[in-house]
Design a protein around this motif. Structure first.
Motif, PDB file in Angstrom:
ATOM      1  N   PHE A 176       0.837  -1.210   0.000  1.00  0.00           N
ATOM      2  CA  PHE A 176       0.000   0.000   0.000  1.00  0.00           C
ATOM      3  C   PHE A 176       0.870   1.257   0.000  1.00  0.00           C
ATOM      4  N   LEU A 177       1.943   1.242   0.793  1.00  0.00           N
ATOM      5  CA  LEU A 177       2.844   2.394   0.842  1.00  0.00           C
ATOM      6  C   LEU A 177       3.535   2.617  -0.501  1.00  0.00           C
ATOM      7  N   VAL A 185      -4.103   7.797  -3.097  1.00  0.00           N
ATOM      8  CA  VAL A 185      -3.701   8.148  -1.734  1.00  0.00           C
ATOM      9  C   VAL A 185      -2.400   8.942  -1.761  1.00  0.00           C
ATOM     10  N   ASP A 186      -2.330   9.953  -0.918  1.00  0.00           N
ATOM     11  CA  ASP A 186      -1.114  10.713  -0.702  1.00  0.00           C
ATOM     12  C   ASP A 186      -0.180   9.862   0.163  1.00  0.00           C
ATOM     13  N   LEU A 209       9.042  -0.616  10.178  1.00  0.00           N
ATOM     14  CA  LEU A 209       9.187   0.275   9.018  1.00  0.00           C
ATOM     15  C   LEU A 209      10.068   1.497   9.264  1.00  0.00           C
ATOM     16  N   VAL A 210      10.435   1.776  10.524  1.00  0.00           N
ATOM     17  CA  VAL A 210      11.172   3.018  10.776  1.00  0.00           C
ATOM     18  C   VAL A 210      12.551   3.033  10.102  1.00  0.00           C
ATOM     19  N   VAL A 218       5.267   6.225   7.621  1.00  0.00           N
ATOM     20  CA  VAL A 218       3.892   6.168   8.119  1.00  0.00           C
ATOM     21  C   VAL A 218       3.605   7.466   8.867  1.00  0.00           C
ATOM     22  N   ARG A 219       2.455   8.067   8.589  1.00  0.00           N
ATOM     23  CA  ARG A 219       2.113   9.371   9.170  1.00  0.00           C
ATOM     24  C   ARG A 219       1.732   9.260  10.646  1.00  0.00           C
ATOM     25  N   ALA A 220       1.008   8.201  11.005  1.00  0.00           N
ATOM     26  CA  ALA A 220       0.549   8.067  12.394  1.00  0.00           C
ATOM     27  C   ALA A 220       0.141   6.625  12.670  1.00  0.00           C
TER      28      ALA A 220
END
Length: 410
Positions: A176-177, A185-186, A209-210, A218-220
């Motif tokens: 998805f990312l 999606v942004d 993922l970091v 990831v935004r949140a």
């Protein structure tokens, strides 16, 4: 013909007799073992809900002992009868993300630009639950936040024990990312939402993922009463609410270890902490300790207890419980400080309450922005009932609306 008719009558009477025994046992067991704190709203409704849940689990256990099927396969049948209705405001498609089934929800309104993306991970201890069980929540989030929502249909234990379910979620998330723009999606506005064990998975995924510099950040992360550690099952919330439905302490640990190992394990020593090596306990005491729980949450009673002597045998059975993908609270600080903005929802009458409180402190200590919402009359699983008006509790929609408002602010 007469013999055949008599046989069916006998089977009918035996079935009625077995159900009567189960019903009587269920009533006696619940009345003598269950605690229903007065602070919980609609206590009779929760009692009825847990009775039928426990009744189903016992019946499923009997079928398992008869060799008909394993108990969790029976529980999974229910959602198959949930009707899936068309939604005039959403486009809903079942897709495949690198071999993992997902369901994606697109609002039909024309976006001004790329939409926010939300990945939803359902609960169920990695043993049950599905896209269908979280359908109403996904639709509600898509509607209210005007976002593209993706829900993962990961494989389940005991057929596919840890780490298969969380790895499936990670695989779908990475897809998805990488392909966010393809889905409208942004890539810089993707959040992960997880409820219960889904919160565990969401936490683990964000930690994994970091260090991935090849992917959008990831935004949140939104963590709704997650399970986060397997070191101490004697924290204040575990002591205070060990008999509060639907997630009794023993039920939580038994199902969690079934997800971990794919089999049933005697939990007596694990309840007392005999599975934790002294080196690990010493390392984690700065993160996992009742000393890090605010005093206000100990007011309902807490007695510190020394752990049982270490058992090498127990440790060998459950040693993977010390991995951060299973117990994200054990992650090192250099991982924690890189995590995205976080929303944590905890419920007062939940054995997992303190897992959320401890993670909140770790995030804040490492400079991660945290929004915290505590449900004073809540219990484990309360938000999962959103959209099912007949079984919703007064705080069910309050939980969902706080999640929605946080997501809208991203």
């Amino acid at each position: 013909m007469a013999f055949g008719g008599s046989l069916w009558i006998l089977i009918l009477y035996m079935t009625i007799f077995i159900h009567s025994l189960l019903f009587a046992w269920g009533v006696c067991y619940r009345l003598t073992r269950m605690q229903l704190p007065r602070g919980i709203s609609c206590r009779a409704r929760l009692l009825a809900f847990d009775f039928f849940l426990g009744y189903g689990l016992v019946l499923a256990g009997i079928l398992e002992k008869l060799g008909i099927c394993h108990r969790y396969s029976i529980i999974r049948v229910g959602p198959l009868f949930i009707p899936i209705k068309k939604d005039p405001k959403l486009i809903i498609k079942d897709l495949d993300f690198n071999g993992v089934p997902v369901r994606v929800y697109w609002p039909k309104t024309s976006p001004a630009g790329k939409r926010r993306g939300i990945i939803c991970v359902h609960g169920g201890v990695g043993l049950f639950g599905s896209i269908r069980t979280t359908e109403k929540i996904c639709r509600s989030i898509a509607h209210q936040t005007d976002s593209v929502v993706m829900c993962v249909e990961f494989r389940l234990a005991p057929e596919h024990p840890y780490p298969v379910p969380v790895q499936d979620c990670l695989t779908a998330t990475i897809h998805f990312l990488k392909n966010a723009k393809e889905y409208g999606v942004d890539p810089s506005r993707i959040a992960i939402v997880g409820e219960s064990s889904g919160g565990t998975f969401a936490t683990a995924i964000c930690q994994e993922l970091v260090t991935r510099e090849d992917l959008p950040r990831v935004r949140a992360q939104v963590l709704v009463y997650p399970f986060l550690q397997s070191v101490d099952f004697d924290l204040p919330s575990y002591q205070q609410y060990h008999s509060v439905p639907p997630l009794f302490r023993k039920r939580a640990i038994k199902t969690g270890l079934t997800y971990l190992t794919g089999k049933k394990i005697n939990i007596d020593g694990i309840l007392k902490g005999a599975h934790v090596p002294p080196v690990l306990r010493e390392k984690c005491k700065k993160w996992i300790s009742a000393d890090n729980i605010p005093e206000e949450f100990k007011a309902r009673g807490y007695v510190p207890k020394a752990p049982a002597p270490f058992s090498e045998e127990l440790y060998e059975q459950v040693k993977r419980a010390g991995e951060t993908m299973f117990s994200p609270l054990l992650a090192e600080d250099d991982i924690i400080r890189q995590l995205p903005e976080t929303f944590i929802l905890t419920c007062e009458y939940d054995v997992l309450r303190d897992d959320g409180l401890l993670y909140k402190k770790r995030l804040e200590d490492n400079g991660v922005p945290v929004t915290w919402f505590h449900v004073q009359d809540g219990f484990h699983g309360i938000m999962a009932m959103a959209g099912w008006q007949s079984i919703e509790f007064p705080s069910t929609q309050k939980c969902l609306q706080n999640v929605v408002e946080f997501l809208k602010g991203l």
